[in-house]
Design a protein around this motif. Structure first.
Motif, PDB file in Angstrom:
ATOM      1  N   THR A 252       0.586  -0.181   7.262  1.00  0.00           N
ATOM      2  CA  THR A 252      -0.639  -0.548   6.658  1.00  0.00           C
ATOM      3  C   THR A 252      -1.404  -1.621   7.308  1.00  0.00           C
ATOM      4  O   THR A 252      -2.546  -1.774   7.303  1.00  0.00           O
ATOM      5  CB  THR A 252      -0.587  -0.453   5.105  1.00  0.00           C
ATOM      6  OG1 THR A 252       0.079  -1.705   4.975  1.00  0.00           O
ATOM      7  CG2 THR A 252      -0.154   0.625   4.661  1.00  0.00           C
TER       8      THR A 252
ATOM      9  N   ALA B 215       0.679   7.221   3.193  1.00  0.00           N
ATOM     10  CA  ALA B 215       1.288   5.966   3.545  1.00  0.00           C
ATOM     11  C   ALA B 215       2.932   6.289   3.723  1.00  0.00           C
ATOM     12  O   ALA B 215       3.600   5.576   4.632  1.00  0.00           O
ATOM     13  CB  ALA B 215       1.190   4.937   2.481  1.00  0.00           C
TER      14      ALA B 215
ATOM     15  N   HIS C  15      -6.198   0.043   7.445  1.00  0.00           N
ATOM     16  CA  HIS C  15      -6.976  -0.031   6.211  1.00  0.00           C
ATOM     17  C   HIS C  15      -8.014   0.784   6.293  1.00  0.00           C
ATOM     18  O   HIS C  15      -8.439   1.488   5.477  1.00  0.00           O
ATOM     19  CB  HIS C  15      -7.160  -1.631   6.142  1.00  0.00           C
ATOM     20  CG  HIS C  15      -6.319  -2.492   5.638  1.00  0.00           C
ATOM     21  ND1 HIS C  15      -5.275  -3.385   6.714  1.00  0.00           N
ATOM     22  CD2 HIS C  15      -5.612  -2.800   4.500  1.00  0.00           C
ATOM     23  CE1 HIS C  15      -4.387  -3.994   5.973  1.00  0.00           C
ATOM     24  NE2 HIS C  15      -4.695  -3.858   4.822  1.00  0.00           N
TER      25      HIS C  15
ATOM     26  N   LEU D 238      -6.598   4.189   3.985  1.00  0.00           N
ATOM     27  CA  LEU D 238      -5.875   3.776   2.702  1.00  0.00           C
ATOM     28  C   LEU D 238      -6.917   2.766   1.798  1.00  0.00           C
ATOM     29  O   LEU D 238      -6.705   2.897   0.640  1.00  0.00           O
ATOM     30  CB  LEU D 238      -4.614   2.786   3.014  1.00  0.00           C
ATOM     31  CG  LEU D 238      -3.587   3.630   3.695  1.00  0.00           C
ATOM     32  CD1 LEU D 238      -2.296   2.751   4.202  1.00  0.00           C
ATOM     33  CD2 LEU D 238      -3.034   4.795   3.078  1.00  0.00           C
TER      34      LEU D 238
ATOM     35  N   ARG E  31       0.804  -1.182   0.007  1.00  0.00           N
ATOM     36  CA  ARG E  31       0.093  -0.130  -0.204  1.00  0.00           C
ATOM     37  C   ARG E  31       0.798   1.258  -0.098  1.00  0.00           C
ATOM     38  O   ARG E  31       0.603   2.399   0.651  1.00  0.00           O
ATOM     39  CB  ARG E  31      -1.194  -0.003   1.296  1.00  0.00           C
ATOM     40  CG  ARG E  31      -2.191  -0.904   0.978  1.00  0.00           C
ATOM     41  CD  ARG E  31      -3.235  -0.723   1.795  1.00  0.00           C
ATOM     42  NE  ARG E  31      -4.324  -1.822   1.339  1.00  0.00           N
ATOM     43  CZ  ARG E  31      -5.281  -1.571   0.054  1.00  0.00           C
ATOM     44  NH1 ARG E  31      -4.963  -0.652  -0.558  1.00  0.00           N
ATOM     45  NH2 ARG E  31      -6.083  -2.658  -0.180  1.00  0.00           N
TER      46      ARG E  31
ATOM     47  N   GLU F   2      -2.577   2.669  -4.805  1.00  0.00           N
ATOM     48  CA  GLU F   2      -2.768   3.606  -3.856  1.00  0.00           C
ATOM     49  C   GLU F   2      -2.341   5.275  -4.679  1.00  0.00           C
ATOM     50  O   GLU F   2      -1.251   5.743  -4.378  1.00  0.00           O
ATOM     51  CB  GLU F   2      -1.861   3.768  -2.729  1.00  0.00           C
ATOM     52  CG  GLU F   2      -2.439   2.344  -1.903  1.00  0.00           C
ATOM     53  CD  GLU F   2      -3.524   2.649  -0.937  1.00  0.00           C
ATOM     54  OE1 GLU F   2      -3.986   3.676  -0.854  1.00  0.00           O
ATOM     55  OE2 GLU F   2      -4.142   1.666  -0.730  1.00  0.00           O
TER      56      GLU F   2
END
Length: 612
Positions: free
Chosen positions: A401, A389, A405, A409, A373, A381
């Motif tokens: 990550t 991130a 979640h 993200l 991610r 992403e």
């Protein structure tokens, strides 16, 4: 985090008897609170590169609740047994027992044997051969599919000759207000679509396996599969998504002018289910495949078909199955890669083309954790999510990550699906949550407030304990793409965890008090990094990864831009800009004055630590 600060001494080796393993529950564990069956594990991590430091891991299932029923909120394990051992935790007592009869068994076999001995109600954590042989990404397994995986804690157990922990209890968790808790649980519903991604999924699918006690959500990251011999087994997260599929491993493909990652391969659905189950039984972190398999494919593409005399055929199912066995038992080529991909690159330096060595390091750019991610390899992403991130990668003890979640993200999926609708909704949501309608705008600036909020929510979720695929409910559950596109206000109920906590404990925590708890916890983890010598000089070295173009929108940032991101983030946290460490005034304000002397000692060692 406070236990860790007190228990972990400076300078100890990850495989030293002085290293600790802490296994902890939260105040919601063992109650009816949704997803509160999770367990937290912490230790020094052997996977982290270039040298181990303290980090954490979580696992779902039923062990945490049974630990509470046995009368324990947490276990702190130190030392090394003289022979293979297990720990029996039962109704307020803990006993070390001989486990020679289990040593050499895989994780699945060991659990079945212990169920025979202690009964079906026993909840078990155990390591497989990978843990026994101290593979740096060895897992601690529970039930069929749950694991403390990424951080390599199975290898720490193996170094302590700890094969298993068995929890048995006849107690219960006292509730201050059972009716209030029950009302909250009922209001949340049963088998509810997980908020952040559910609206974009197929709601006609069959029910999926539940991975933890108390879970009432369909998170869309679990599935069932059938092995080659006809058995049905569950898969969760990366196992259920990437291994148990027909072609998802092809998504490892990435191309830019300076870095190429080839597509890996799935071997057929039933074969994949069988490999996935065997990976769990061996006690290997399933994420190893997403970096090592494409790296080996890259070798083949450059005409390299063997390494140190051992053949490599990563697109052949039988070879790959044997390679997993070799990893777990440290045989042949497995001995090299059991040290993880980045350490293998150090070992192979000068034997292979420089671009292959660089690729191996980049696939685990985040201090030894597989890329996840960050917008380049594997996950999609787009801006601003990869910037969020990046800030988290630069400030946390591990792949960040794992706990974020649902806090930010996964919302990238909506931006990809319909940019215009998503940005309209994001502006209203951002104003409601962060007081800034631009917080989720696809720009580089002013993203620290989202990163910090996500990290603090992670601390609260792990402390309670709850699952980050369901909480916090930044976005409310929506039942279809059409309902999502028509919505003006998508804000979810961010107060659920606090209300559940208050019902269980009878203490009326305010949102401000919980935010302070989260900041204290995160700051303590940052101080653990400071004691290990990690700070801005090491974190600046992540910049080249984010100079690679994002796989979705092509956006990237140069070294100066990355440094500006760190400036913004450190300043927003109130940290020193030169090292990225908390400051004394802040520590006193948070009630963490007891850490100041340790921070001073870390600063005195900093010129040595700059070599990280």
């Amino acid at each position: 985090a406070r236990l860790a600060w007190d228990e972990f001494a400076d300078g100890i080796d990850v495989f030293s008897p002085e290293n600790r393993v802490i296994i902890a529950t939260g105040p919601l564990t063992g109650t009816l609170a949704p997803t509160a069956g999770r367990t937290i594990m912490t230790s020094l991590s052997p996977r982290i590169y270039p040298k181990p430091w303290y980090t954490h891991s979580t696992l779902g299932g039923w062990f945490g609740p049974m630990l509470k029923y046995a009368g324990f909120d947490a276990l702190v394990i130190s030392g090394r047994a003289s022979r293979p051992s297990l720990l029996l935790v039962q109704d307020g007592k803990a006993h070390v027992q001989d486990a020679a009869f289990l040593w050499g068994m895989d994780a699945r076999q060991a659990q079945l044997e212990l169920k025979k001995k202690y009964g079906d109600q026993a909840q078990i954590l155990t390591i497989g051969p990978a843990g026994e042989n101290q593979v740096r990404f060895a897992t601690v397994q529970h039930a069929e599919e749950n694991a403390s995986g990424h951080s390599g804690f199975g290898a720490v157990w193996g170094s302590k000759n700890l094969k298993a922990i068995v929890a048995l209890g006849t107690g219960s968790v006292p509730l201050a207000d059972p009716k209030r808790l029950w009302d909250e649980v009922r209001a949340l519903g049963t088998y509810v679509t997980s908020p952040n991604i559910g609206a974009l999924r197929n709601h006609k699918e069959k029910p999926r396996p539940i991975c933890s006690q108390g879970c009432t959500f369909n998170c869309y990251v679990s599935s069932y599969g059938t092995t080659v011999d006809g058995r049905t087994v569950p898969g969760q997260c990366i196992g259920g998504l990437a291994w148990m599929s027909n072609n998802v491993m092809e998504l490892t493909y990435y191309y830019s002018s300076s870095m190429q990652v080839p597509a890996a391969k799935n071997f057929g659905f039933c074969e994949e289910v069988t490999l996935h189950e065997r990976c769990n039984s061996l006690g290997l972190d399933q994420w190893f495949r997403l970096v090592i398999q494409p790296w080996l494919v890259a070798c083949e593409q450059q005409g390299i078909h063997e390494l140190r005399g051992y053949p490599i055929r990563p697109m052949d199912v039988f070879w790959f199955a044997g390679f997993m066995e070799d990893l777990a038992y440290r045989r042949g080529l497995g001995e090299l890669f059991a040290e993880d991909l980045r350490r293998a690159m150090d070992e192979l330096q000068g034997e292979l083309p420089a671009n292959l060595i660089a690729l191996g390091h980049e696939l685990e750019f985040g201090f030894g954790f597989p890329a996840h991610r960050e917008g380049r390899f594997w996950d999609e992403e787009p801006l601003p999510f990869w910037v969020i991130a990046a800030m988290m990668y630069a400030s946390e003890t591990r792949d960040p990550t794992i706990g974020t979640h649902n806090s930010s993200l996964l919302m990238a999926d909506y931006l990809i699906e319909n940019r215009e609708v998503a940005l309209r909704q994001f502006r209203r949501l951002s104003e409601q949550v962060w007081g800034d309608p631009q917080a989720l705008e696809p720009t580089f600036e002013n993203k620290s407030k989202v990163a910090i909020w996500s990290q603090d929510q992670h601390m609260l979720i792990d402390s309670l304990t709850m699952c980050d695929f369901a909480f916090p409910q930044l976005m409310r559950p929506l039942n279809s793409k059409e309902e999502w596109e028509a919505a003006e206000d998508i804000l979810g109920d961010l107060d659920i965890g606090r209300r559940l906590l208050n019902a269980v404990t009878g203490i009326e925590w305010s949102p401000e008090e919980l935010n302070r708890v989260a900041e204290r916890s995160f700051t303590l983890e940052r101080l653990m990094l400071a004691r290990a010598g990690r700070g801005r000089p090491a974190e600046e070295k992540l910049a080249p990864h984010f100079a690679l173009p994002c796989r979705v929108d092509g956006t990237l940032i140069d070294a100066a831009g990355f440094s500006a991101l760190l400036d913004e983030y450190y300043a927003a946290r109130g940290w020193d800009l030169s090292l990225g460490w908390p400051q004394e005034e802040q520590l006193n304000d948070l009630g963490l004055g007891f850490t100041i002397e340790g921070l001073k000692q870390a600063k005195s060692r900093q010129p040595v630590a700059d070599t990280l």
